[in-house]
Design a protein around this motif. Structure first.
Motif, PDB file in Angstrom:
ATOM      1  N   UNK A   1      -0.741   7.533 -12.209  1.00 56.96           N
ATOM      2  CA  UNK A   1      -1.274   6.188 -12.348  1.00 56.96           C
ATOM      3  C   UNK A   1      -2.680   6.123 -12.730  1.00 56.96           C
ATOM      4  N   UNK A   2      -3.327   4.913 -13.167  1.00 56.23           N
ATOM      5  CA  UNK A   2      -4.900   4.777 -13.254  1.00 56.23           C
ATOM      6  C   UNK A   2      -5.212   3.909 -11.968  1.00 56.23           C
ATOM      7  N   UNK A   3      -6.467   3.923 -12.095  1.00 56.76           N
ATOM      8  CA  UNK A   3      -7.157   3.025 -10.847  1.00 56.76           C
ATOM      9  C   UNK A   3      -6.538   1.557 -10.803  1.00 56.76           C
ATOM     10  N   UNK A   4      -6.191   1.280 -11.822  1.00 52.52           N
ATOM     11  CA  UNK A   4      -5.637  -0.214 -12.086  1.00 52.52           C
ATOM     12  C   UNK A   4      -4.371  -0.335 -10.846  1.00 52.52           C
ATOM     13  N   UNK A   5      -3.643   0.864 -10.500  1.00 55.32           N
ATOM     14  CA  UNK A   5      -2.512   0.533  -9.657  1.00 55.32           C
ATOM     15  C   UNK A   5      -3.213   0.149  -8.266  1.00 55.32           C
ATOM     16  N   UNK A   6      -4.386   0.397  -8.053  1.00 54.26           N
ATOM     17  CA  UNK A   6      -4.731  -0.025  -6.547  1.00 54.26           C
ATOM     18  C   UNK A   6      -4.924  -1.252  -6.378  1.00 54.26           C
ATOM     19  N   UNK A   7      -4.622  -2.054  -7.485  1.00 51.68           N
ATOM     20  CA  UNK A   7      -4.493  -3.578  -7.505  1.00 51.68           C
ATOM     21  C   UNK A   7      -3.020  -4.307  -7.567  1.00 51.68           C
ATOM     22  N   UNK A   8      -2.073  -3.284  -7.681  1.00 46.07           N
ATOM     23  CA  UNK A   8      -0.784  -3.860  -7.717  1.00 46.07           C
ATOM     24  C   UNK A   8      -0.080  -3.476  -6.618  1.00 46.07           C
ATOM     25  N   UNK A   9       0.681  -4.526  -6.027  1.00 44.56           N
ATOM     26  CA  UNK A   9       1.416  -4.419  -4.841  1.00 44.56           C
ATOM     27  C   UNK A   9       2.717  -3.940  -4.952  1.00 44.56           C
ATOM     28  N   UNK A  10       3.239  -3.965  -6.238  1.00 50.42           N
ATOM     29  CA  UNK A  10       4.558  -3.772  -6.704  1.00 50.42           C
ATOM     30  C   UNK A  10       5.687  -4.623  -5.773  1.00 50.42           C
ATOM     31  N   UNK A  11       5.362  -5.779  -5.515  1.00 50.81           N
ATOM     32  CA  UNK A  11       6.159  -6.811  -4.687  1.00 50.81           C
ATOM     33  C   UNK A  11       6.552  -6.500  -3.120  1.00 50.81           C
ATOM     34  N   UNK A  12       5.592  -5.472  -2.755  1.00 47.45           N
ATOM     35  CA  UNK A  12       5.807  -4.760  -1.477  1.00 47.45           C
ATOM     36  C   UNK A  12       5.825  -6.072  -0.425  1.00 47.45           C
ATOM     37  N   UNK A  13       5.168  -7.358  -0.838  1.00 49.36           N
ATOM     38  CA  UNK A  13       5.239  -8.490   0.299  1.00 49.36           C
ATOM     39  C   UNK A  13       6.499  -9.181   0.138  1.00 49.36           C
ATOM     40  N   UNK A  14       7.088  -9.078  -0.653  1.00 51.58           N
ATOM     41  CA  UNK A  14       8.662  -9.647  -0.803  1.00 51.58           C
ATOM     42  C   UNK A  14       8.270 -11.270  -0.911  1.00 51.58           C
ATOM     43  N   UNK A  15       8.655 -11.983  -0.131  1.00 50.19           N
ATOM     44  CA  UNK A  15       8.499 -13.648  -0.424  1.00 50.19           C
ATOM     45  C   UNK A  15       7.508 -14.171   0.362  1.00 50.19           C
ATOM     46  N   UNK A  16       6.662 -13.224   1.152  1.00 50.47           N
ATOM     47  CA  UNK A  16       5.539 -13.773   2.035  1.00 50.47           C
ATOM     48  C   UNK A  16       4.268 -13.492   1.355  1.00 50.47           C
TER      49      UNK A  16
END
Length: 505
Positions: free
Chosen positions: A198-213
């Motif tokens: 991955x590049x550094x941009x991934x550090x701003x991608x949560x990949x949906x880990x927060x779910x619906x919250x």
């Protein structure tokens, strides 16, 4: 005319300590580099990151790495407050003697009690956490029994190093630091060069880990990796009577521990995040041990075992530094006659220049906690759950005591002073600490029984309650005639006024 001989720094250190009411039996054999290394190996970026990486990545995705920056700044504020205190009161034992001079005996007793129990739990958690890595390194399946044996072996080796004296402890700390920092840079560098997905941009991608919250809640949970990482700098002050010119050198070592330890932890975490091929699998729970998966993939079976050997050395160094801190705190309690068993805890080995019974306490109690996992691994997890929040509570009791002292007229007089920035930094450090404690205590597992959901605050209540009960039954703190509450200037009394009663706090 004969030249003027400059004063011996060791003699001036002894004179300063004598002015504080103590005559030290320790040898000042710990160099500034070794003092920093002790704090670094206690903080141990490899142990902290490798232990919590899977949880943090699954909870908040790659942006969890920003917690290292946020928490690092918060703990730097705490370290600055501690630096002023230790510069004025360079006494062995850390938070206990600091709270004693800033507030009084009862406040100091509770501060030391909370912190000592937290240290014992942390030692147990570190050596127990080394068990699976030992199993992987030597190729056997980890069971409860093998993990206990491996944990006790690590604990015994750490105890032996501590028993050999300050000079050996200092050398071991430097070796541990060197191995850990070289290992962290080598592993992280290799991952970034040859295994980055991955590049550094991934550090701003949560990949949906927060779910619906809201992501704020996911980040707060994942951010515990940072909260649990940044303590250890206070260990530099726990051995204040073993460092020459402690008022000048220990504040530097504390800050360096934050700077270098934090940078190393962030770098290791960054390398792991950018190198995990399938982040959604970690978040979904399909890959529950991404560190081992990644190391096997990047280094092969032989290379990964070499990396694991460095990790094991980090666990050993961390346990060794924790023991040193805990033993000096217990010795300081005993020297002031503040707790049951003080006659043993204050005994000192003239041959090794260490407090042997205080060291034994720092070995036996963690060993009993580890052995308790034979009865219930779940019970062990509940005991250990207090470790981090207890350390933060101990920190903030000192920060609060320093703020109270400032407001009552304390003017730091050591070799390190914050000047006009002292009060705002003190307030900010307290605010940060309270938020961190709330974050650690926040219930996040609604699907389990309520007592498991609230295990962190409940464990804190149990420890504090036990301490209050002890203080009510065994008033040893009231018998101590060691100096206390002397940071705050006392108002001048006129001849016609009665002398005020000594503080009971």
């Amino acid at each position: 005319m004969s030249p003027i001989t400059p004063p011996d720094p060791v003699d001036s250190d002894a004179a300063h300590l004598a002015s504080l009411g103590y005559e030290s039996e320790f040898k000042r054999d710990m160099s500034p580099w070794a003092n920093f290394s002790l704090g670094f190996t206690y903080l141990s970026p490899v142990v902290g990151v490798y232990s919590l990486f899977a949880y943090a990545l699954a909870s908040g995705g790659p942006p969890m790495i920003w917690s290292f920056v946020i928490v690092g700044l918060g703990q730097l504020l705490v370290a600055l407050v501690f630096s002023e205190v230790v510069a004025q009161f360079p006494v062995a034992g850390g938070v206990y003697p600091w709270a004693r001079r800033l507030w009084g005996r009862r406040w100091a007793w509770m501060t030391g009690w909370i912190y000592l129990i937290a240290l014992m739990c942390t030692i147990a958690s570190v050596v127990y956490g080394a068990g699976p890595y030992i199993a992987t390194t030597f190729g056997f399946t980890p069971t409860v029994n093998t993990t206990i044996v491996c944990s006790l072996a690590i604990l015994a080796l750490a105890t032996l190093i501590n028993f050999l004296g300050t000079r050996v402890l200092a050398a071991a700390a430097v070796i541990g630091f060197s191995a850990e920092i070289i290992g962290a840079l080598a592993v992280g560098g290799w991952l970034l060069v040859s295994h980055r997905h991955h590049n550094l941009g991934v550090l701003f991608d949560s990949f949906g880990s927060q779910g619906s919250h809201s992501y704020l809640w996911a980040f707060a949970a994942a951010g515990l990796i940072g909260v649990y990482q940044y303590y250890g700098f206070e260990a530099c002050g726990d051995v204040a009577e073993e460092v020459p010119d402690p008022g000048r050198l220990i504040p530097k070592a504390m800050r360096r521990t934050i700077y270098i330890g934090g940078a190393a932890a962030t770098f290791v975490c960054l390398a792991l995040v950018l190198s995990v091929a399938d982040i959604p699998a970690v978040i979904a729970g399909r890959d529950v041990d991404p560190v081992t998966t990644l190391l096997d993939s990047a280094f092969g079976s032989v290379g990964s075992k070499i990396v694991l050997a460095v990790v094991l050395l980090s666990f050993l160094s961390c346990a060794m530094s924790l023991q040193a801190a805990a033993s000096r705190l217990a010795f300081s309690y005993g020297r002031d006659d503040m707790i049951m068993g003080s006659r043993l805890l204050r005994k000192f080995s003239d041959a090794r220049h260490v407090p042997p019974y205080a060291l034994l306490l720092a070995a036996v109690l963690p060993a009993l906690i580890v052995i308790g996992s034979k009865v219930s691994t779940d019970a062990l997890a509940k005991v250990i759950s207090f470790a981090a929040v207890g350390i933060y509570l101990g920190f903030q009791m000192v920060v609060l005591a320093a703020l109270r002292a400032r407001l009552k007229g304390w003017q730091p007089s050591g070799k390190y002073r914050l000047g006009k920035w002292g009060l705002p930094i003190n307030i900010a450090a307290l605010a940060y600490g309270v938020l961190a404690i709330v974050n650690m205590c926040w219930p996040r597992t609604p699907g389990v029984p309520w007592y498991d959901n609230y295990i962190v605050p409940l464990s804190a209540v149990v420890v504090v309650g036990a301490g209050l009960l002890y203080m009510a039954v065994h008033r040893s703190y009231g018998r101590s005639d060691a100096p206390y509450d002397d940071a705050i200037p006392k108002p001048a009394q006129g001849p016609a006024r009665a002398e005020p009663e000594p503080s009971k706090f």
